[in-house]
Design a protein around this motif. Structure first.
Motif, short mmCIF file in Angstrom:
data_model
loop_
_atom_site.label_atom_id
_atom_site.label_comp_id
_atom_site.label_asym_id
_atom_site.label_seq_id
_atom_site.Cartn_x
_atom_site.Cartn_y
_atom_site.Cartn_z
N LEU A 120 0.81 -1.21 0.00
CA LEU A 120 0.00 0.00 0.00
C LEU A 120 0.85 1.27 0.00
CD1 LEU A 120 -2.80 -0.93 2.58
CD2 LEU A 120 -3.07 -0.66 0.11
N TYR A 121 0.55 2.19 -0.90
CA TYR A 121 1.10 3.55 -0.91
C TYR A 121 2.62 3.60 -0.98
CZ TYR A 121 -3.66 4.13 0.83
OH TYR A 121 -5.01 4.07 0.99
N VAL A 122 3.22 2.62 -1.65
CA VAL A 122 4.68 2.61 -1.75
C VAL A 122 5.18 3.86 -2.48
CG1 VAL A 122 6.68 1.41 -2.73
CG2 VAL A 122 4.85 0.10 -1.64
N ASP A 123 4.56 4.18 -3.60
CA ASP A 123 5.02 5.34 -4.39
C ASP A 123 4.86 6.64 -3.61
OD1 ASP A 123 5.63 3.65 -6.47
OD2 ASP A 123 3.82 4.07 -7.62
N ASP A 124 3.72 6.79 -2.92
CA ASP A 124 3.50 8.00 -2.13
C ASP A 124 4.50 8.11 -0.98
OD1 ASP A 124 1.39 8.61 -3.77
OD2 ASP A 124 -0.16 7.92 -2.40
N ALA A 125 4.78 6.97 -0.34
CA ALA A 125 5.74 6.97 0.76
C ALA A 125 7.14 7.32 0.26
CB ALA A 125 5.76 5.60 1.45
N MET A 126 7.50 6.78 -0.90
CA MET A 126 8.81 7.09 -1.47
C MET A 126 8.92 8.58 -1.83
SD MET A 126 10.91 4.59 -1.38
CE MET A 126 12.15 5.10 -2.56
N GLU A 127 7.83 9.15 -2.31
CA GLU A 127 7.84 10.57 -2.64
C GLU A 127 8.06 11.43 -1.39
OE1 GLU A 127 8.09 13.85 -4.84
OE2 GLU A 127 8.00 11.79 -5.60
N LEU A 128 7.42 11.05 -0.29
CA LEU A 128 7.62 11.78 0.96
C LEU A 128 9.07 11.62 1.44
CD1 LEU A 128 4.32 11.01 2.90
CD2 LEU A 128 5.06 13.22 2.01
N LEU A 129 9.61 10.42 1.32
CA LEU A 129 11.01 10.20 1.72
C LEU A 129 11.96 10.98 0.82
CD1 LEU A 129 10.93 6.38 2.54
CD2 LEU A 129 11.24 8.27 4.16
N ARG A 130 11.63 11.07 -0.44
CA ARG A 130 12.45 11.86 -1.36
C ARG A 130 12.45 13.34 -0.96
NH1 ARG A 130 10.47 9.73 -5.34
NH2 ARG A 130 12.07 8.15 -5.71
N SER A 131 11.31 13.81 -0.49
CA SER A 131 11.20 15.22 -0.11
C SER A 131 12.06 15.58 1.10
CB SER A 131 9.74 15.59 0.15
OG SER A 131 9.27 15.05 1.37
N VAL A 132 12.40 14.58 1.92
CA VAL A 132 13.25 14.84 3.09
C VAL A 132 14.65 14.25 2.93
CG1 VAL A 132 11.25 14.97 4.63
CG2 VAL A 132 12.45 12.79 4.38
N GLY A 133 14.97 13.76 1.73
CA GLY A 133 16.30 13.24 1.46
C GLY A 133 16.59 11.88 2.04
N MET A 134 15.55 11.05 2.27
CA MET A 134 15.75 9.74 2.89
C MET A 134 15.33 8.58 2.00
SD MET A 134 17.30 9.97 5.78
CE MET A 134 16.97 8.34 6.47
N HIS A 135 15.06 8.82 0.73
CA HIS A 135 14.59 7.75 -0.16
C HIS A 135 15.63 6.65 -0.36
CE1 HIS A 135 16.57 10.82 -2.56
NE2 HIS A 135 16.80 9.91 -3.50
N ALA A 136 16.92 7.00 -0.30
CA ALA A 136 17.97 5.99 -0.49
C ALA A 136 18.05 5.03 0.69
CB ALA A 136 19.32 6.67 -0.70
N HIS A 137 17.43 5.41 1.81
CA HIS A 137 17.46 4.57 3.02
C HIS A 137 16.13 3.85 3.25
CE1 HIS A 137 21.24 6.50 4.32
NE2 HIS A 137 20.71 7.60 3.81
N ALA A 138 15.28 3.79 2.25
CA ALA A 138 13.91 3.30 2.42
C ALA A 138 13.82 1.92 3.04
CB ALA A 138 13.18 3.31 1.08
N ASN A 139 14.74 1.03 2.68
CA ASN A 139 14.65 -0.36 3.15
C ASN A 139 15.51 -0.65 4.36
OD1 ASN A 139 12.79 -1.22 1.11
ND2 ASN A 139 14.48 -1.17 -0.36
N ARG A 140 16.08 0.40 4.94
CA ARG A 140 16.87 0.20 6.16
C ARG A 140 15.95 0.24 7.38
NH1 ARG A 140 21.75 4.10 6.88
NH2 ARG A 140 22.37 2.47 8.34
N SER A 141 16.33 -0.48 8.42
CA SER A 141 15.58 -0.43 9.67
C SER A 141 15.83 0.90 10.37
CB SER A 141 16.01 -1.58 10.58
OG SER A 141 15.50 -1.40 11.89
#
Length: 251
Positions: A120-141
């Protein structure tokens, strides 16, 4: 029109008046700082605005709607986000899952979580992470992230309800000086790009006077100054409260 209008808000605990007849406005796209010495009532004021505490008197308007006395969840659903002094992320989840969970909650899909949640909402979540500079860490704990990165994840989570207003309680607490400026510069960029408003508390006066568009100063629960940074810096009441008449604020 103001995003939030606060009028005559009061709160007492026993015989102690923690917030005394506080009134102010938050304009659209404004980055408003709420400052004051320890015990001034800043966090209590925050808790009144987002419903964690019920005011003894006064009103809180979100746009033209009276939200006084509503629960934190109801206020969140109406577009008021919140970050805390201590990060509120789920350490057992990945960065992406934390943001997905916030989106699922806001979009009322809690009953559909379980197996479907990861999709659910993977693309939207990635967009929010991109906006704060954390998209490269998406799969880290979140359990292994540095504290400054956790603050960025928390900011992404706080944006999941597409807030009109974001309340940030000590957003840079525990961060190194360079990280503090970077986080608040990022916040200022998000305010501009989303036409969102922010009310934040902060002890670092360099951040306050460099980033805030307006400043409110509390002392013993009461507003003693309210205005543009230059006016607040030179206010004799503010100087008295902070340094007994000296200046704690660099020009």
């Amino acid at each position: 029109m103001n995003v939030m209008t606060v009028r005559g808000v009061q709160k007492s605990f026993g015989g102690v008046r923690a917030v005394k007849d506080v009134s102010f406005d938050i304009g659209s796209g404004e980055l408003l700082a709420l400052i004051g010495p320890n015990g001034a009532g800043k966090t209590t004021c925050f808790n009144l605005l987002n419903g964690q505490l019920r005011a003894d008197a006064g009103t809180v308007m979100l746009g033209e709607e009276d939200i006084t006395g509503l629960t934190p969840k109801k206020i969140w659903e109406k577009g008021v986000g919140r970050t805390f002094q201590i990060t509120q992320t789920f350490s057992s989840m990945t960065v992406l899952e934390n943001v997905q969970t916030a989106l699922i909650s806001y979009r009322r899909k809690l009953l559909s979580m379980r197996e479907r949640a990861k999709r659910l909402y993977v693309d939207d979540a990635m967009e929010l992470l991109r906006s704060v500079g954390m998209h490269a860490h998406a799969n880290r704990s979140c359990a292994v992230l540095a504290y400054g990165d956790l603050k960025r994840v928390e900011l992404a989570v706080a944006l999941a309800n597409d807030p009109k207003l974001l309340l940030m309680d000590e957003p840079t607490a525990g961060m190194a000086p360079g990280e503090r400026m970077d986080l608040m510069a990022l916040t200022a960029d998000i305010v501009q790009s989303r036409n969102m408003s922010v009310l934040f508390t902060e002890h670092d006066m360099d951040i306050v006077f460099n980033k805030a568009s307006s400043i409110i100063v509390l002392d013993r629960g009461a507003v003693i100054a309210y205005g543009k940074p230059a006016d607040v810096r030179d206010d004799p009441n503010v100087r008295r409260v902070y340094l007994g008449g000296g200046s704690v604020f660099a020009k």
